[in-house]
Write an enzyme that holds these catalytic residues in place. Structure first.
Site, short mmCIF file in Angstrom:
data_model
loop_
_atom_site.label_atom_id
_atom_site.label_comp_id
_atom_site.label_asym_id
_atom_site.label_seq_id
_atom_site.Cartn_x
_atom_site.Cartn_y
_atom_site.Cartn_z
N GLN A 5 3.13 9.93 1.81
CA GLN A 5 4.46 9.30 1.67
C GLN A 5 5.23 9.82 0.46
O GLN A 5 6.44 9.63 0.39
CB GLN A 5 4.33 7.78 1.57
CG GLN A 5 3.87 7.13 2.87
CD GLN A 5 3.82 5.63 2.73
OE1 GLN A 5 2.81 5.09 2.27
NE2 GLN A 5 4.89 4.94 3.08
N GLY B 102 0.84 -1.18 0.00
CA GLY B 102 0.00 0.00 0.00
C GLY B 102 0.87 1.24 0.00
O GLY B 102 2.09 1.16 0.22
N CYS C 132 7.06 -0.77 6.31
CA CYS C 132 6.56 0.46 5.70
C CYS C 132 7.63 0.97 4.75
O CYS C 132 8.82 0.98 5.10
CB CYS C 132 6.27 1.50 6.78
SG CYS C 132 5.65 3.06 6.13
N LEU C 133 7.21 1.41 3.58
CA LEU C 133 8.18 1.92 2.61
C LEU C 133 8.86 3.19 3.11
O LEU C 133 9.92 3.55 2.61
CB LEU C 133 7.49 2.17 1.26
CG LEU C 133 6.87 0.92 0.61
CD1 LEU C 133 6.11 1.31 -0.65
CD2 LEU C 133 7.93 -0.12 0.31
N HIS D 80 -1.27 6.80 8.03
CA HIS D 80 -0.41 7.78 7.36
C HIS D 80 -1.14 9.11 7.17
O HIS D 80 -0.51 10.17 7.14
CB HIS D 80 0.03 7.26 5.99
CG HIS D 80 1.20 6.31 6.03
ND1 HIS D 80 2.45 6.69 6.44
CD2 HIS D 80 1.29 5.00 5.69
CE1 HIS D 80 3.28 5.65 6.34
NE2 HIS D 80 2.60 4.60 5.90
N HIS E 144 -3.05 0.60 8.57
CA HIS E 144 -1.69 1.13 8.40
C HIS E 144 -1.72 2.34 7.46
O HIS E 144 -1.12 3.38 7.77
CB HIS E 144 -0.78 0.02 7.84
CG HIS E 144 0.61 0.47 7.54
ND1 HIS E 144 1.71 -0.02 8.22
CD2 HIS E 144 1.09 1.36 6.63
CE1 HIS E 144 2.80 0.57 7.74
NE2 HIS E 144 2.45 1.40 6.77
N GLU E 145 -2.42 2.18 6.32
CA GLU E 145 -2.41 3.28 5.33
C GLU E 145 -3.17 4.49 5.85
O GLU E 145 -2.72 5.63 5.66
CB GLU E 145 -3.00 2.80 4.00
CG GLU E 145 -2.21 1.69 3.32
CD GLU E 145 -0.73 1.98 3.19
OE1 GLU E 145 -0.35 3.16 3.04
OE2 GLU E 145 0.05 1.02 3.27
#
Ligand code: NI
Length: 178
Positions: free
Chosen positions: A52, A47, A100-101, A146, A142-143
């Site tokens: 981000q 995701g 996480c990226l 953000h 999680h997304e």
């Protein structure tokens, strides 16, 4: 195809509360969403949230059939979710490892609601309403975090379950730059 730079933890732009999306299906929005998919796919992400890549809007994408970063995860439908609202379906939570990226090279165990309803709209301002559980519910939480300026390490309770992916999950491909 444009792969955008992913901001890393420590960048204050990851700590902002995102603004609602008010324009849909414009050239700028179509380009943004296409770039987000290119960026997520290039990084093998499950995701990606607009903040981000430095865009402070309530827009997340997620989904995959098979993901090398999460080889045991069931498939999640490819989704564009805008202006989301999450409602847990019970108080039950479960721990599970996340990466996480924006936090490359690390994994940590995070408590998440086991099942929830999510509402919002897609890129055409059409309503989305789903009730999900398990990994799908985890990815959404999680997304959407953000969009609130929350990165998963802020949710870790047991820091003995936080560490380097290559140490904790040596079976994963180290070339997946997570
Ligand atoms: Ni993330």
């Amino acid at each position: 195809m444009t792969v955008r730079e992913i901001l890393k933890m420590g960048d204050p732009r990851l700590l902002r509360v995102a603004e609602p999306v008010t324009e849909f299906d414009t050239p700028a929005m179509r380009t943004l969403i296409a770039d987000m998919f290119d960026t997520m796919h290039a990084a093998n992400g499950a995701g990606l949230a607009a903040p981000q890549i430095g865009v402070n809007l309530q827009l997340v994408i997620f989904g995959f059939k098979q993901n090398p970063r999460y080889p045991d995860a069931p498939q999640v439908p490819e989704t564009v979710l805008i202006n989301p609202v999450l409602t847990p379906l019970s108080d039950a939570q479960e721990e599970g490892y996340e990466g996480c990226l924006s936090v490359p090279g690390l994994r940590g165990s995070v408590p998440r609601y086991t099942s929830l309803r999510y509402q919002g709209v897609d890129q055409y301002n059409q309503p989305i309403l789903r009730e999900v559980d398990g990994f799908h519910a985890r990815v959404v939480q999680h997304e959407v975090d953000h969009l609130l300026g929350i990165l998963y390490p802020m949710r870790i309770r047991d820091f003995s379950r936080f560490g380097y992916t290559e140490v904790m999950f040596p079976e994963l491909d180290p070339n997946d730059d997570d």
